[in-house]
Motif scaffolding. Sequence first.
Motif, short mmCIF file in Angstrom:
data_model
loop_
_atom_site.label_atom_id
_atom_site.label_comp_id
_atom_site.label_asym_id
_atom_site.label_seq_id
_atom_site.Cartn_x
_atom_site.Cartn_y
_atom_site.Cartn_z
N LEU A 1 7.44 74.05 -74.95
CA LEU A 1 7.22 72.58 -75.52
C LEU A 1 5.81 71.98 -75.06
O LEU A 1 5.93 71.46 -73.91
N ASP A 2 5.02 71.54 -75.82
CA ASP A 2 3.65 70.87 -75.47
C ASP A 2 3.91 69.56 -76.55
O ASP A 2 3.77 69.39 -77.58
N ASP A 3 4.09 68.64 -75.49
CA ASP A 3 4.08 67.13 -76.04
C ASP A 3 3.06 66.10 -75.58
O ASP A 3 3.01 66.05 -74.03
N PRO A 4 2.10 65.79 -76.17
CA PRO A 4 0.96 65.11 -75.51
C PRO A 4 1.56 63.60 -75.05
O PRO A 4 1.10 63.04 -74.11
N LEU A 5 2.67 63.16 -75.61
CA LEU A 5 3.00 61.77 -75.00
C LEU A 5 4.54 62.03 -73.97
O LEU A 5 5.00 61.11 -73.50
N ALA A 6 4.60 63.37 -73.80
CA ALA A 6 5.67 63.76 -72.59
C ALA A 6 6.82 63.20 -72.88
O ALA A 6 7.66 62.57 -71.87
N ALA B 1 1.75 68.62 -66.21
CA ALA B 1 1.06 67.49 -66.67
C ALA B 1 -0.25 67.61 -66.91
O ALA B 1 -1.04 68.29 -65.93
N TYR B 2 -1.03 67.09 -68.12
CA TYR B 2 -2.53 67.39 -68.11
C TYR B 2 -2.82 66.17 -69.12
O TYR B 2 -1.97 65.29 -69.54
N GLU B 3 -4.30 65.91 -69.00
CA GLU B 3 -4.78 64.64 -69.58
C GLU B 3 -5.06 64.85 -71.11
O GLU B 3 -5.35 66.11 -71.18
N ARG B 4 -4.81 64.05 -72.00
CA ARG B 4 -4.97 64.29 -73.14
C ARG B 4 -6.28 64.18 -73.73
O ARG B 4 -6.98 63.38 -73.15
N THR B 5 -6.67 64.99 -74.73
CA THR B 5 -7.95 64.91 -75.36
C THR B 5 -8.35 63.62 -76.31
O THR B 5 -7.25 63.07 -76.51
N TRP B 6 -9.40 63.53 -76.41
CA TRP B 6 -9.95 62.40 -77.21
C TRP B 6 -9.17 62.58 -78.42
O TRP B 6 -8.55 61.50 -79.19
N GLN B 7 -9.29 63.89 -79.12
CA GLN B 7 -8.84 64.19 -80.46
C GLN B 7 -7.19 63.80 -80.71
O GLN B 7 -6.60 63.41 -81.41
N GLN B 8 -6.38 64.11 -79.35
CA GLN B 8 -4.99 63.83 -79.45
C GLN B 8 -4.80 62.57 -79.33
O GLN B 8 -3.65 62.06 -80.00
N ASN B 9 -5.63 61.58 -78.63
CA ASN B 9 -5.52 60.23 -78.38
C ASN B 9 -5.68 59.74 -79.97
O ASN B 9 -5.17 58.61 -80.27
N SER C 1 3.52 57.37 -71.85
CA SER C 1 3.12 58.09 -70.72
C SER C 1 1.56 58.29 -70.51
O SER C 1 1.02 58.43 -71.73
N GLU C 2 1.04 58.42 -69.34
CA GLU C 2 -0.35 58.39 -69.40
C GLU C 2 -1.04 59.71 -69.36
O GLU C 2 -2.01 60.33 -69.84
N LEU C 3 -0.06 60.82 -69.23
CA LEU C 3 -0.44 62.33 -69.26
C LEU C 3 0.50 63.10 -70.21
O LEU C 3 1.56 62.60 -70.40
N GLY C 4 0.03 64.04 -70.79
CA GLY C 4 0.82 64.98 -71.58
C GLY C 4 1.73 65.94 -70.73
O GLY C 4 1.66 65.93 -69.45
N LYS C 5 2.42 66.65 -71.34
CA LYS C 5 3.36 67.46 -70.44
C LYS C 5 3.70 68.79 -71.49
O LYS C 5 3.84 68.61 -72.70
N ARG C 6 3.36 69.88 -70.80
CA ARG C 6 3.95 71.33 -71.29
C ARG C 6 4.84 71.84 -70.45
O ARG C 6 4.81 72.07 -69.18
N ILE C 7 5.93 72.06 -71.05
CA ILE C 7 7.22 72.69 -70.27
C ILE C 7 7.40 74.38 -70.95
O ILE C 7 7.40 74.58 -72.06
N SER C 8 7.50 75.05 -70.11
CA SER C 8 7.71 76.56 -70.30
C SER C 8 8.65 77.20 -69.62
O SER C 8 9.16 76.84 -68.30
N LEU C 9 9.66 77.53 -70.38
CA LEU C 9 10.96 78.15 -70.06
C LEU C 9 11.10 79.46 -70.51
O LEU C 9 10.89 80.06 -71.43
N LYS C 10 11.63 80.28 -69.42
CA LYS C 10 11.82 81.67 -69.40
C LYS C 10 13.42 82.25 -69.62
O LYS C 10 14.26 81.84 -68.64
N VAL C 11 13.81 82.23 -70.88
CA VAL C 11 14.97 82.66 -71.10
C VAL C 11 15.41 83.93 -71.00
O VAL C 11 14.95 85.01 -71.71
#
Length: 474
Positions: free
Chosen positions: A413-418, A438-446, A311-321
């Motif tokens: 859940l924070d996944d740079p590769l979504a 959805a967010y753009e990965r940093t250079w360090q994550q890449n 994926s071109e963008l990372g993904k962060r999923i927040s779930l309220k249980v």
Amino acid sequence: MNVDDCLPIWSDYGRLKTYENLEFFPPIADVVDKTDAGDEEDIGARPLEEIESLCMQCGEQGVTRMMLTSIPFFREVIVMSFRCEHCGHSNNEIQSAGKIRPEGTMYTVKVLNRGDLDRQLIRSEACTINIPEFQLVLPPSRGQLTTVEGLLRDIVADLNVQQPLRREDDEGKDKLEKRDLSKEDPVARTITITLDDPSGNSFLEFVGSMSDLKWNMRTYERSLEQNRQLGLAPPAEDKKENAVDETEQQSGGPDDEVFEFPGICSRCSRPLVTRMKKVSIPYFKDTLIMSTNCDDCGYRDNEIKSGAAISELGKRISLKVEDRDDLSRDILKSDTSGLSIPEIDLVLHPGTLGGRFTTLEGILDQVYEELTEKVFNTGDSEVAHVDDKAGFQEFLRKLKQVKNAEIPFTLILDDPLANSYVQNLYAPDPDPNMEVVAYERTWQQNEDLGLNDINVDSYSGDDTKDGDVKSQRS
């Protein structure tokens, strides 16, 4: 008659129903008190029912005693005991007097000291007992009311039957089978006892309250085969019809095909088979599930990989249980995803637990079991300092509340590769309790993922230049 007039009637009915339950199934403490204070000559005052029955050993008449009672924090049961005065044969059994629960139950307790041997244990006819430290599995058998110590003594007694004959016949066996099991100390090492009962009619006592750190209970949905074993589902149809159905299912396409790859076990170095299957998750993407099982040493491993492009963008999923219904959500945690619960300061870095495709309850149970092993082990990694161990036990208590949905919490859940996924119960509409960013990965994550060194832009140009050079040389 209005509704207010009906309320006293329903209230009296509820009290009457409770009174009937106490009359037929009194608490076990009241049964003991009544037995101690009862008159031996007055048969009607006895809490036990005695029935003459045939002894299967000698064919004479024996006596079966039945007691109806209720066990605290459990349910109504029937305790039966048989004894033959002619041959001395005796037997006891316990049966549930309630209905089969809608879900199966699994109890787990860690035996660390002799106090844990006094825990009460109820085993139904459908219960399977597992002690992984000894690689021991007890299949479903007759119902039993005993303690953990009584269970272990019964196991030792059963294993010692004809043990001298086996020693003489198999002199080359391993020394583990030749040792005198009756002299073993049951708490010389930490053991784990698991009760798996699809009917939900088994019980393992906790100490103090249900927040006992050495005790755990979870419920699960029964499979079709388990419902058939309990008589809740019709038996399987004719084998020919089943073969036709399996053929039709297998003809669904390449996604239904299971691939097998031969390999070598990393523990015992013997040949094994790794199986891989492509699974399409609705409203997500294709994934690859890989499973490795070694039949020789019992080693098992499974892994989840993405079957789609990066994926071109990372993904962060927040779930309220908020309740236990959220624990049944499917969750796919890839090996590049981090997991955190801010309310209890739980943070799992990417790579922890590897890739997992399970439910939210399943992944929290696995985190709890892994951390419990750390605080209760006896190796070099044990939490040695008293303050640190007390703080860690407090953290485990909060984690147990979280995994039982006793308190609301937020799962991130924070996944740079979504490549991670949490089931949306309102799909295709947005889930009000879940936020996906959805967010753009940093250079360090890449850089950590090895994406900065990938170059797919000039492959065609390089091939052309190489072709021209080769033609000029020729």
